[in-house]
Design a protein around this motif. Sequence first.
Motif, PDB file in Angstrom:
ATOM      1  N   GLY A  28      18.323  82.633  18.626  1.00  0.00           N
ATOM      2  CA  GLY A  28      18.854  82.786  17.280  1.00  0.00           C
ATOM      3  C   GLY A  28      19.220  84.190  16.873  1.00  0.00           C
ATOM      4  O   GLY A  28      19.620  84.423  15.724  1.00  0.00           O
ATOM      5  N   VAL A  29      19.098  85.190  17.791  1.00  0.00           N
ATOM      6  CA  VAL A  29      19.425  86.559  17.405  1.00  0.00           C
ATOM      7  C   VAL A  29      20.938  86.797  17.346  1.00  0.00           C
ATOM      8  O   VAL A  29      21.373  87.834  16.846  1.00  0.00           O
ATOM      9  N   GLY A  30      21.745  85.868  17.855  1.00  0.00           N
ATOM     10  CA  GLY A  30      23.192  85.994  17.735  1.00  0.00           C
ATOM     11  C   GLY A  30      23.897  86.435  19.004  1.00  0.00           C
ATOM     12  O   GLY A  30      24.970  87.041  18.923  1.00  0.00           O
ATOM     13  N   LYS A  31      23.355  86.116  20.170  1.00  0.00           N
ATOM     14  CA  LYS A  31      23.995  86.556  21.418  1.00  0.00           C
ATOM     15  C   LYS A  31      25.315  85.827  21.652  1.00  0.00           C
ATOM     16  O   LYS A  31      26.298  86.429  22.093  1.00  0.00           O
ATOM     17  N   THR A  32      25.376  84.511  21.360  1.00  0.00           N
ATOM     18  CA  THR A  32      26.638  83.773  21.519  1.00  0.00           C
ATOM     19  C   THR A  32      27.685  84.277  20.530  1.00  0.00           C
ATOM     20  O   THR A  32      28.870  84.422  20.865  1.00  0.00           O
ATOM     21  N   TYR A  33      27.258  84.560  19.311  1.00  0.00           N
ATOM     22  CA  TYR A  33      28.166  85.102  18.290  1.00  0.00           C
ATOM     23  C   TYR A  33      28.730  86.447  18.750  1.00  0.00           C
ATOM     24  O   TYR A  33      29.920  86.724  18.636  1.00  0.00           O
ATOM     25  N   VAL A 174      20.961  92.042  22.557  1.00  0.00           N
ATOM     26  CA  VAL A 174      21.154  91.555  21.192  1.00  0.00           C
ATOM     27  C   VAL A 174      19.773  91.395  20.577  1.00  0.00           C
ATOM     28  O   VAL A 174      18.981  90.539  21.000  1.00  0.00           O
ATOM     29  N   ASP A 175      19.461  92.236  19.606  1.00  0.00           N
ATOM     30  CA  ASP A 175      18.106  92.330  19.081  1.00  0.00           C
ATOM     31  C   ASP A 175      18.131  92.159  17.576  1.00  0.00           C
ATOM     32  O   ASP A 175      19.166  92.353  16.917  1.00  0.00           O
ATOM     33  N   MET A 176      16.984  91.819  17.034  1.00  0.00           N
ATOM     34  CA  MET A 176      16.852  91.657  15.581  1.00  0.00           C
ATOM     35  C   MET A 176      15.375  91.728  15.257  1.00  0.00           C
ATOM     36  O   MET A 176      14.532  91.257  16.031  1.00  0.00           O
ATOM     37  N   SER A 177      15.025  92.335  14.146  1.00  0.00           N
ATOM     38  CA  SER A 177      13.622  92.430  13.772  1.00  0.00           C
ATOM     39  C   SER A 177      13.060  91.039  13.498  1.00  0.00           C
ATOM     40  O   SER A 177      13.789  90.122  13.099  1.00  0.00           O
ATOM     41  N   PRO A 178      11.761  90.847  13.742  1.00  0.00           N
ATOM     42  CA  PRO A 178      11.171  89.522  13.501  1.00  0.00           C
ATOM     43  C   PRO A 178      11.369  89.038  12.063  1.00  0.00           C
ATOM     44  O   PRO A 178      11.635  87.848  11.845  1.00  0.00           O
ATOM     45  N   GLU A 179      11.254  89.941  11.108  1.00  0.00           N
ATOM     46  CA  GLU A 179      11.410  89.524   9.714  1.00  0.00           C
ATOM     47  C   GLU A 179      12.835  89.039   9.444  1.00  0.00           C
ATOM     48  O   GLU A 179      13.036  88.016   8.779  1.00  0.00           O
ATOM     49  N   ALA A 180      13.820  89.757   9.961  1.00  0.00           N
ATOM     50  CA  ALA A 180      15.208  89.344   9.742  1.00  0.00           C
ATOM     51  C   ALA A 180      15.503  88.019  10.428  1.00  0.00           C
ATOM     52  O   ALA A 180      16.225  87.161   9.872  1.00  0.00           O
ATOM     53  N   LEU A 181      14.948  87.829  11.624  1.00  0.00           N
ATOM     54  CA  LEU A 181      15.191  86.569  12.328  1.00  0.00           C
ATOM     55  C   LEU A 181      14.547  85.404  11.595  1.00  0.00           C
ATOM     56  O   LEU A 181      15.131  84.310  11.506  1.00  0.00           O
ATOM     57  N   ARG A 183      14.121  85.242   8.397  1.00  0.00           N
ATOM     58  CA  ARG A 183      14.955  84.978   7.222  1.00  0.00           C
ATOM     59  C   ARG A 183      16.172  84.145   7.597  1.00  0.00           C
ATOM     60  O   ARG A 183      16.556  83.217   6.865  1.00  0.00           O
ATOM     61  N   ARG A 184      16.780  84.465   8.740  1.00  0.00           N
ATOM     62  CA  ARG A 184      17.903  83.648   9.212  1.00  0.00           C
ATOM     63  C   ARG A 184      17.470  82.208   9.420  1.00  0.00           C
ATOM     64  O   ARG A 184      18.196  81.267   9.105  1.00  0.00           O
ATOM     65  N   MET A 185      16.263  82.054   9.997  1.00  0.00           N
ATOM     66  CA  MET A 185      15.739  80.715  10.220  1.00  0.00           C
ATOM     67  C   MET A 185      15.524  79.987   8.896  1.00  0.00           C
ATOM     68  O   MET A 185      15.903  78.817   8.735  1.00  0.00           O
ATOM     69  N   ALA A 186      14.914  80.680   7.922  1.00  0.00           N
ATOM     70  CA  ALA A 186      14.628  80.053   6.643  1.00  0.00           C
ATOM     71  C   ALA A 186      15.909  79.660   5.900  1.00  0.00           C
ATOM     72  O   ALA A 186      15.938  78.669   5.161  1.00  0.00           O
ATOM     73  N   HIS A 187      16.997  80.397   6.110  1.00  0.00           N
ATOM     74  CA  HIS A 187      18.271  80.080   5.445  1.00  0.00           C
ATOM     75  C   HIS A 187      19.035  78.969   6.155  1.00  0.00           C
ATOM     76  O   HIS A 187      20.122  78.604   5.714  1.00  0.00           O
ATOM     77  N   GLY A 188      18.495  78.457   7.250  1.00  0.00           N
ATOM     78  CA  GLY A 188      19.155  77.357   7.948  1.00  0.00           C
ATOM     79  C   GLY A 188      20.286  77.789   8.853  1.00  0.00           C
ATOM     80  O   GLY A 188      21.121  76.948   9.229  1.00  0.00           O
ATOM     81  N   ASN A 189      20.314  79.070   9.256  1.00  0.00           N
ATOM     82  CA  ASN A 189      21.399  79.557  10.101  1.00  0.00           C
ATOM     83  C   ASN A 189      21.136  79.348  11.597  1.00  0.00           C
ATOM     84  O   ASN A 189      22.012  79.661  12.411  1.00  0.00           O
ATOM     85  N   ILE A 190      19.945  78.843  11.938  1.00  0.00           N
ATOM     86  CA  ILE A 190      19.618  78.661  13.360  1.00  0.00           C
ATOM     87  C   ILE A 190      19.371  77.189  13.675  1.00  0.00           C
ATOM     88  O   ILE A 190      20.040  76.602  14.514  1.00  0.00           O
ATOM     89  N   TYR A 191      18.370  76.586  12.990  1.00  0.00           N
ATOM     90  CA  TYR A 191      18.027  75.183  13.234  1.00  0.00           C
ATOM     91  C   TYR A 191      18.311  74.363  11.984  1.00  0.00           C
ATOM     92  O   TYR A 191      18.536  74.898  10.881  1.00  0.00           O
ATOM     93  N   PHE A 204       8.358  80.775  16.236  1.00  0.00           N
ATOM     94  CA  PHE A 204       8.958  81.913  15.544  1.00  0.00           C
ATOM     95  C   PHE A 204       7.960  82.655  14.666  1.00  0.00           C
ATOM     96  O   PHE A 204       8.337  83.206  13.625  1.00  0.00           O
ATOM     97  N   ARG A 205       6.710  82.692  15.070  1.00  0.00           N
ATOM     98  CA  ARG A 205       5.744  83.529  14.357  1.00  0.00           C
ATOM     99  C   ARG A 205       6.056  85.004  14.618  1.00  0.00           C
ATOM    100  O   ARG A 205       6.640  85.354  15.651  1.00  0.00           O
ATOM    101  N   VAL A 206       5.633  85.865  13.695  1.00  0.00           N
ATOM    102  CA  VAL A 206       5.958  87.289  13.798  1.00  0.00           C
ATOM    103  C   VAL A 206       5.402  87.876  15.098  1.00  0.00           C
ATOM    104  O   VAL A 206       6.069  88.639  15.799  1.00  0.00           O
ATOM    105  N   GLY A 207       4.155  87.509  15.452  1.00  0.00           N
ATOM    106  CA  GLY A 207       3.572  88.041  16.670  1.00  0.00           C
ATOM    107  C   GLY A 207       4.353  87.634  17.918  1.00  0.00           C
ATOM    108  O   GLY A 207       4.593  88.460  18.820  1.00  0.00           O
TER     109      GLY A 207
END
Length: 845
Positions: A28-33, A174-181, A183-191, A204-207
Amino acid sequence: MTERGTPGRPGTPRRRGRLTVYLGAAPGVGKTYAMLGEARRRVERGTDVVVGVVETHGRALTEAQLDGLETVPRRHLEHRGTTFTEMDLDAVLERAPSVVLVDELAHTNVPGSRHEKRADDVAELLAAGVDVVTTVNIQHLESLNDEVERITGVRQRETVRDEVVRAADQIQLVDMSPEALRRRMAHGNIYRPENVEASLTSYFRVGNLTALRELALLWLADRVDDQLDDYRRAHRIQESWPAKERIVVAVTGGPESETLVRRGARLAKRAAGAELLAVHVVATDGLGVTDERRVEQVQRLVADLDGTFHSVVGEDRAAAVVDFAAGVNATMVVVGVSRRGRLRRLFAESTGDRIASLAGAIDVHLVTHEQASRAVIGRHALSPLSRPRQVAGWVGAVALPLLLAGVLHEFTETDDLALATLALLACTVLVALVGGLLPALLGAVVGFMALNYWFTPPTGTLTVSEPRNVLALLVFVGVAAAVATVVDRASRRAGEALRARAEAATIGGLSRSVLTGQDTADAVVQRVRETFGQRAVSLLTRTDRGWDVTAAAGEPCATRPDEGDTRVTVDDDHVLALCGDPLHASDQRVLEAFAIQMSLVLEYRRLRERELRAASLELAEATSTALLRAVSHDLRTPLATMRASVDGLLLPGVPDDERAELLQTVDASAGQLERLIDDLLDLSRLESGLVHPALRPHSLDEVLPVAVSGQPPGAVSLEVDESVPLVRTDPGLLERVVANLVGNAVRHAGGEPVRVLAHVLPDTVEVMVVDRGPGVSAGVRESMFEPFQRLGDTTPGGLGLGLAVARGLTSALGGTLTADDTPGGGLTMVVSLPRADAAEPAAAS
């Protein structure tokens, strides 16, 4: 047929395509994008780009990136009643673009595709000269699969080999901070929304995301480090570039080595991602006296501390260490403070000082230890010769020069200094051959004094009147010392060569025996005893009660490991204990090889036992399966017949003739059921070892008529003479054997009478059951003695146990049961029984 050239440039030689990998730190970090964004930029620059396969997973932003990009239609494949789509490799090759997009490099293709893995499709595209842009997540790399499972608890079923990704011409993280990822998940942009909550609380826990991100950065850092090494080699850059912390520990093999390794490990842990490398320099003269066992212990310690151990050969130890450190781009060298005494350090620079002066930009860390500044005996002072040769050398160093000088002085007419010098020089060489360097140097000094006393004027004193004689004496001492040194070195090297040759021959023999797999534990301990000349060797096995001797050569001298003069660990539960003279360091290496061979022998034994247990379980399972089939069919048949007959008897008004017929049916079915159960019980007793026959002399006239009595009249012809000697048998069991064989023969005889004969041999009597039926081919005769084997027999009422029970009972009686052809057609079953008069000559009937 012409070879296709580079896409877009017909006629040019084919080049290999370039591989670009977008490496995702997490799903979900956006590698395909990101891959599609690069494709759009290339299209805007006029590059011929097509989409081979892209998985959008229903994400709107990703699907929007596909607008305006040419897509090669996918190939449809059927598998287990479901239609799947895969990249059409042939269509992409025929289209021959400059660049193709291939998503999810670790994907496993549907059965029926040309290649099993999508990575193999990419390899074929690259070989055809097509540039490939692909994506992969860090958790799909083969080397990190176990780490990812420990972190996330999820085992990745689809992986790709690390070397495939490492070979890429370009890797984009292609990297993204755990918090940002998250948030993407919570907004429905991944699943999908229904899967968001479960994903946020599990994978997708922070750890988890932080650990995956660190794995990706460290893996990519290693790849960048490899590129840096390639660049330095290509541009011949010798000096160290401290791009990554590397700690090199100089291991001498001395008692301080473990201290140095642990200090280096602590230094490496202070910097994230630092590497620990231990280097041991082997002297080129081959005369080192390094404790090999200590070096092996250090090697195991380095492995436990996640470091790597390296051995290099060098004449100058300090220069070899610095060259190694520069070659691996090290940042620091850890070396111990010299163990030389103060006097020696005044005249010769220590190894640590030499390393510090040669290291240049590499830091040098000097470590003090308990052995620092302690006098150490040089390797030349330690003689490899036996104690008797050393004693002979010291005695000869004093006696031979004096004796030879006295004889020359007594029997020569003139005091010939030249002759005496050559003779005493030869004496020094002889002492060097016998006793080594130090006795030879003593012999040179004694010869110097003898020459001075008897052959230089004024004789009889230790003074010298002529300067030229002084020079001659000094030259003699120098030449004698030099010759003694050369002879000693040559002798040492010859001895080392002989030991190496013997060691190589022994290890070569071990390798051959390991490959053949024929050695046993007893054979190995015997070879250990013979190879090392030990009084006794024992293989000790740890048990709940202590230690047991599993194998021994010679009188067992050790029942516990600490009772042996030399011992080596085979594994956690086995130790080799040797009683005899202590072993040389080189012999210890060979002994370790024997320990490895012993571990292989024990492992082979364990595997063999497991194989036998597995075979037994397999046979038991097959027997159980056949028994279930028999119970479900053959045993139910007589029970069903009996039940139907009993139901008929219970009906009111049954005529007497029908009642009698039904009773006969019940009786026949009960007898059939009884025989089946008897066969099953006999087989069970045989397999359990519970059959204990009472063997005593018996006449066949008493057994065989009873065995054939149950057959229809005229079906059996008993042809046994009364003169047949007694056999040693159990009459009840023999009756069961013959009855089974006769009953089986009658069923297959086709109406012809079955003959029962007896044939007398010197030690045995053969009972033969002969039929004229269709017979059995030689290829399946042995298999018909296995349980539940019917061999096409469709007659009702049988389980296929008769012959198996018959052979088992015959074996319990001490006899054999075999099958043979009947002359003219048919089958002859031969039961061979021991004669009573052969076993007990005085037996009476």
